[in-house]
Design a protein around this motif. Structure first.
Motif, PDB file in Angstrom:
ATOM      1  N   PRO A   7      24.252  63.069 -89.994  1.00  0.00           N
ATOM      2  CA  PRO A   7      23.876  62.908 -91.387  1.00  0.00           C
ATOM      3  C   PRO A   7      24.731  61.842 -92.071  1.00  0.00           C
ATOM      4  O   PRO A   7      25.901  61.651 -91.746  1.00  0.00           O
ATOM      5  CB  PRO A   7      24.149  64.303 -91.979  1.00  0.00           C
ATOM      6  CG  PRO A   7      24.083  65.228 -90.816  1.00  0.00           C
ATOM      7  CD  PRO A   7      24.597  64.448 -89.656  1.00  0.00           C
ATOM      8  N   LYS A   8      24.134  61.132 -93.030  1.00  0.00           N
ATOM      9  CA  LYS A   8      24.874  60.115 -93.749  1.00  0.00           C
ATOM     10  C   LYS A   8      24.314  59.991 -95.165  1.00  0.00           C
ATOM     11  O   LYS A   8      23.423  60.725 -95.555  1.00  0.00           O
ATOM     12  CB  LYS A   8      24.762  58.770 -93.022  1.00  0.00           C
ATOM     13  CG  LYS A   8      23.330  58.276 -92.827  1.00  0.00           C
ATOM     14  CD  LYS A   8      23.300  56.990 -92.019  1.00  0.00           C
ATOM     15  CE  LYS A   8      21.877  56.501 -91.795  1.00  0.00           C
ATOM     16  NZ  LYS A   8      21.835  55.249 -91.014  1.00  0.00           N
ATOM     17  N   GLY A   9      24.848  59.036 -95.953  1.00  0.00           N
ATOM     18  CA  GLY A   9      24.347  58.792 -97.301  1.00  0.00           C
ATOM     19  C   GLY A   9      24.443  60.016 -98.180  1.00  0.00           C
ATOM     20  O   GLY A   9      25.507  60.636 -98.300  1.00  0.00           O
ATOM     21  N   PRO A  10      23.323  60.429 -98.841  1.00  0.00           N
ATOM     22  CA  PRO A  10      23.333  61.611 -99.692  1.00  0.00           C
ATOM     23  C   PRO A  10      23.817  62.867 -98.968  1.00  0.00           C
ATOM     24  O   PRO A  10      24.452  63.728 -99.580  1.00  0.00           O
ATOM     25  CB  PRO A  10      21.867  61.738-100.122  1.00  0.00           C
ATOM     26  CG  PRO A  10      21.315  60.363-100.016  1.00  0.00           C
ATOM     27  CD  PRO A  10      22.020  59.739 -98.850  1.00  0.00           C
ATOM     28  N   ALA A  11      23.524  62.969 -97.666  1.00  0.00           N
ATOM     29  CA  ALA A  11      23.950  64.156 -96.924  1.00  0.00           C
ATOM     30  C   ALA A  11      25.472  64.288 -96.908  1.00  0.00           C
ATOM     31  O   ALA A  11      26.009  65.389 -97.040  1.00  0.00           O
ATOM     32  CB  ALA A  11      23.404  64.102 -95.498  1.00  0.00           C
ATOM     33  N   VAL A  12      26.173  63.176 -96.745  1.00  0.00           N
ATOM     34  CA  VAL A  12      27.638  63.220 -96.717  1.00  0.00           C
ATOM     35  C   VAL A  12      28.189  63.651 -98.073  1.00  0.00           C
ATOM     36  O   VAL A  12      29.100  64.487 -98.165  1.00  0.00           O
ATOM     37  CB  VAL A  12      28.207  61.846 -96.308  1.00  0.00           C
ATOM     38  CG1 VAL A  12      29.724  61.817 -96.480  1.00  0.00           C
ATOM     39  CG2 VAL A  12      27.826  61.521 -94.866  1.00  0.00           C
ATOM     40  N   ARG A  13      27.609  63.111 -99.140  1.00  0.00           N
ATOM     41  CA  ARG A  13      28.074  63.493-100.476  1.00  0.00           C
ATOM     42  C   ARG A  13      27.728  64.944-100.799  1.00  0.00           C
ATOM     43  O   ARG A  13      28.502  65.651-101.444  1.00  0.00           O
ATOM     44  CB  ARG A  13      27.498  62.536-101.514  1.00  0.00           C
ATOM     45  CG  ARG A  13      28.248  61.190-101.548  1.00  0.00           C
ATOM     46  CD  ARG A  13      27.558  60.170-102.427  1.00  0.00           C
ATOM     47  NE  ARG A  13      26.455  59.526-101.710  1.00  0.00           N
ATOM     48  CZ  ARG A  13      25.615  58.658-102.255  1.00  0.00           C
ATOM     49  NH1 ARG A  13      25.732  58.357-103.544  1.00  0.00           N
ATOM     50  NH2 ARG A  13      24.669  58.096-101.542  1.00  0.00           N
ATOM     51  N   MET A  14      26.572  65.391-100.334  1.00  0.00           N
ATOM     52  CA  MET A  14      26.224  66.815-100.493  1.00  0.00           C
ATOM     53  C   MET A  14      27.229  67.685 -99.749  1.00  0.00           C
ATOM     54  O   MET A  14      27.638  68.748-100.224  1.00  0.00           O
ATOM     55  CB  MET A  14      24.812  67.048 -99.959  1.00  0.00           C
ATOM     56  CG  MET A  14      23.702  66.551-100.870  1.00  0.00           C
ATOM     57  SD  MET A  14      23.323  67.701-102.213  1.00  0.00           S
ATOM     58  CE  MET A  14      22.267  68.865-101.332  1.00  0.00           C
ATOM     59  N   TRP A  15      27.630  67.242 -98.562  1.00  0.00           N
ATOM     60  CA  TRP A  15      28.618  67.991 -97.787  1.00  0.00           C
ATOM     61  C   TRP A  15      29.941  68.081 -98.543  1.00  0.00           C
ATOM     62  O   TRP A  15      30.539  69.152 -98.655  1.00  0.00           O
ATOM     63  CB  TRP A  15      28.825  67.298 -96.440  1.00  0.00           C
ATOM     64  CG  TRP A  15      29.618  68.086 -95.430  1.00  0.00           C
ATOM     65  CD1 TRP A  15      29.127  68.848 -94.420  1.00  0.00           C
ATOM     66  CD2 TRP A  15      31.053  68.170 -95.343  1.00  0.00           C
ATOM     67  NE1 TRP A  15      30.160  69.415 -93.709  1.00  0.00           N
ATOM     68  CE2 TRP A  15      31.345  69.016 -94.259  1.00  0.00           C
ATOM     69  CE3 TRP A  15      32.094  67.630 -96.079  1.00  0.00           C
ATOM     70  CZ2 TRP A  15      32.661  69.328 -93.878  1.00  0.00           C
ATOM     71  CZ3 TRP A  15      33.414  67.938 -95.716  1.00  0.00           C
ATOM     72  CH2 TRP A  15      33.681  68.767 -94.627  1.00  0.00           C
ATOM     73  N   LEU A  16      30.409  66.947 -99.075  1.00  0.00           N
ATOM     74  CA  LEU A  16      31.689  66.926 -99.781  1.00  0.00           C
ATOM     75  C   LEU A  16      31.657  67.809-101.030  1.00  0.00           C
ATOM     76  O   LEU A  16      32.611  68.544-101.308  1.00  0.00           O
ATOM     77  CB  LEU A  16      32.047  65.488-100.169  1.00  0.00           C
ATOM     78  CG  LEU A  16      32.472  64.566 -99.024  1.00  0.00           C
ATOM     79  CD1 LEU A  16      32.596  63.131 -99.526  1.00  0.00           C
ATOM     80  CD2 LEU A  16      33.785  65.038 -98.408  1.00  0.00           C
TER      81      LEU A  16
END
Length: 409
Positions: free
Chosen positions: A221-230
Motif C-alpha cells: 500500500p502507498k499514497g493515501p493508504a500510508v497516511r491512513m495507516w499513520l
C-alpha cells in the motif's frame, strides 16, 4: 469490467446481497471483538491482580507486550495464508475453534509464566480468525457501501463491551464460568456468517492487481493508504493506553468502582457511537467524502483525552471518558470500512490488512513502555496530554487526504 459499469448493471441485486452479508458480517466481527475486549480489559487485569499481587501493573504490561507481538505476526501471516489458499471461511472457523479452546484453558494457568504462554498461543489463534475475517469484508462489499459497512462495524465494540458487562454480572462468580459464557457468546456471533452466509462475489472487488508505469505490480500500500495507516496508528496509541489501563485509571480515581460499573461505562460509550457511525458512514457514501468524518471524529477524540487529563472528580472523569470513547469508536469503525477502499491489491488483501492491523498491535508494544515511563513519575494526567497531542497529529494527517472519491493509489 470497470467497477462503476458493474454497479450500474445490477444495482438492486448488488445492494440487497451486500446488505444481508454486511449484517451477518458485522455480527461476526462483533464476535471477534467479544473474543478479546472483555478478556483484555476486565478479566485479564483481574486475573493478573490475583496472580501477581503488587506487581500487577508491570506484569500486565509484559503480557500485553508479548501478546501484541504474537498478534502482529499472526495477523499478517494468516491474512496472507487466506490470500494464497483463497479460503477465508476455513481459516476463520479454524481460528474460532482454537480461540475458544485456549480461552477456556486460561484457568489452567496457576502462575504468571503459564498465563503468558497461553496468551501468546491464544493471540495466534485469535488472529487466525480476525485476519481472514477482515479481508472477507473487502472481498464482498462494494466500495460505494464501505461507509455503511464502517457504520455497521461500530456494533462490534458495543457488543464487545456489553459482553464484558454480561460476563462480570454477580451471578457469574468464578473465572471459569465467565470464560465459558464468553466462549458461547463468541461462537453464536461468528458462526452465522461463516456457516450460513453464501454471498456472491463481485468481479470488480477481485480484479487483477494494477500494473504501474514501469510494468511492475504494486507490492505494498502507498499514497493515501500510508497516511491512513499513520493516522490510525496515532489514534490507536491513545486507544490502547485506555484499553489496557482503564481498569487501573478508574481505580485510582474511584477505588469503590466495581468491575461491572467499569464495563457498563465502556459499553455506554461504544453503544452511543453506533447511530453516529451509521449516520456518518452513510453520509460519506452519499456525498463521496470518505475522510471528512474521520477528521472530525479524531479531533473530538483529542478533546476528550484532554478533558480526561484535566479531570479532577470521578463524575467529570467519566464524562470525559465518554466523549473520548464515543469519538474514538466512531473513528475506528469508519476507518476500518474506508481502509478496504484504498488497498491496491485484491489478491493480497489479507496480507495488506495484516499490515494495517499493526496499527492495532504496535501501539500495544509502545504503550506499556510509554505508560510505565510516564505514569509512575508524572501520573495519568501527563500521559493523557501526550496522547491528546498524538491524536491532533492524526487529524492533521487526515486533512491532507480529505478529498473526494480517492482511488487506490
Amino acid at each position: 469490467m470497470h467497477r462503476d459499469d458493474f454497479a450500474r448493471r445490477d444495482p438492486a441485486q448488488r445492494s440487497h446481497q451486500s446488505l444481508v452479508f454486511m449484517l451477518l458480517y458485522a455480527l461476526a466481527v462483533a464476535g471477534g471483538t467479544m473474543a478479546y475486549v472483555p478478556f483484555l480489559t476486565i478479566l485479564l487485569p483481574s486475573r493478573v491482580a490475583e496472580l501477581a499481587g503488587a506487581a500487577d501493573v508491570e506484569w500486565l504490561g509484559f503480557l500485553t507486550f508479548a501478546g501484541a507481538i504474537a498478534a502482529s505476526i499472526g495477523g499478517i501471516f494468516f491474512g496472507w495464508l487466506s490470500d494464497v489458499t483463497r479460503n477465508r471461511r476455513g481459516w476463520i472457523l479454524t481460528g474460532l475453534v482454537l480461540t475458544v479452546a485456549l480461552l477456556l484453558a486460561m484457568p489452567l494457568a496457576k502462575d504468571i509464566v503459564s498465563l503468558l504462554a497461553i496468551i501468546i498461543c491464544w493471540q495466534f489463534s485469535l488472529n487466525m480468525m480476525l485476519g481472514p475475517l477482515a479481508a472477507w469484508g473487502g472481498d464482498l462489499v462494494p466500495d460505494d457501501q464501505k461507509g455503511l459497512l464502517g457504520g455497521l462495524l461500530a456494533f462490534a465494540p458495543a457488543l464487545g463491551a456489553w459482553s464484558g458487562a454480561l460476563v462480570t454480572l454477580s451471578v457469574l462468580v468464578t473465572f471459569e464460568t465467565r470464560l465459558l459464557t464468553l466462549a458461547l457468546l463468541i461462537s453464536c456471533a461468528v458462526l452465522p456468517a461463516t456457516v450460513f452466509a453464501r454471498p456472491r462475489r463481485f468481479e470488480d472487488l477481485t480484479r487483477p492487481p494494477s500494473i504501474g508505469p514501469d510494468g511492475r505490480i504494486d507490492v505494498l500500500p502507498k499514497g493515501p493508504a500510508v497516511r491512513m495507516w499513520l493516522a490510525r496508528f496515532l489514534v490507536q496509541i491513545s486507544e490502547a493506553a485506555l484499553f489496557a489501563y482503564l481498569y487501573f485509571w478508574f481505580r485510582s480515581i474511584d477505588p469503590d468502582m466495581g468491575d461491572n460499573e467499569k464495563a457498563q461505562l465502556f459499553g455506554i460509550a461504544v453503544s452511543v457511537a453506533i447511530p453516529i457511525a451509521l449516520y456518518l458512514g452513510r453520509w460519506s457514501d452519499r456525498n463521496r467524502r470518505p475522510f471528512l468524518p474521520l477528521m472530525v471524529s479524531s479531533a473530538i477524540s483529542a478533546a476528550g483525552m484532554l478533558a480526561m487529563a484535566l479531570a479532577n472528580s470521578a463524575d467529570f472523569a467519566k464524562l470525559a471518558y465518554l466523549l473520548f470513547g464515543i469519538a474514538t469508536t466512531v473513528f475506528l469503525a469508519l476507518h476500518a470500512g474506508q481502509t478496504l477502499r484504498i488497498l491496491p491489491r485484491s489478491d493480497r488483501r489479507g496480507r495488506d490488512l495484516g499490515i494495517f492491523n499493526l496499527t492495532n498491535t504496535l501501539p500495544s508494544l509502545i504503550m506499556p513502555l510509554l505508560t510505565l515511563s510516564v505514569v509512575p513519575g508524572f501520573g495519568f494526567e501527563v500521559l493523557f496530554l501526550l496522547l491528546a497531542g498524538l491524536t491532533v497529529v492524526a487529524t492533521l494527517i487526515l486533512a491532507t487526504i480529505s478529498r473526494r472519491n480517492p482511488d487506490r493509489t
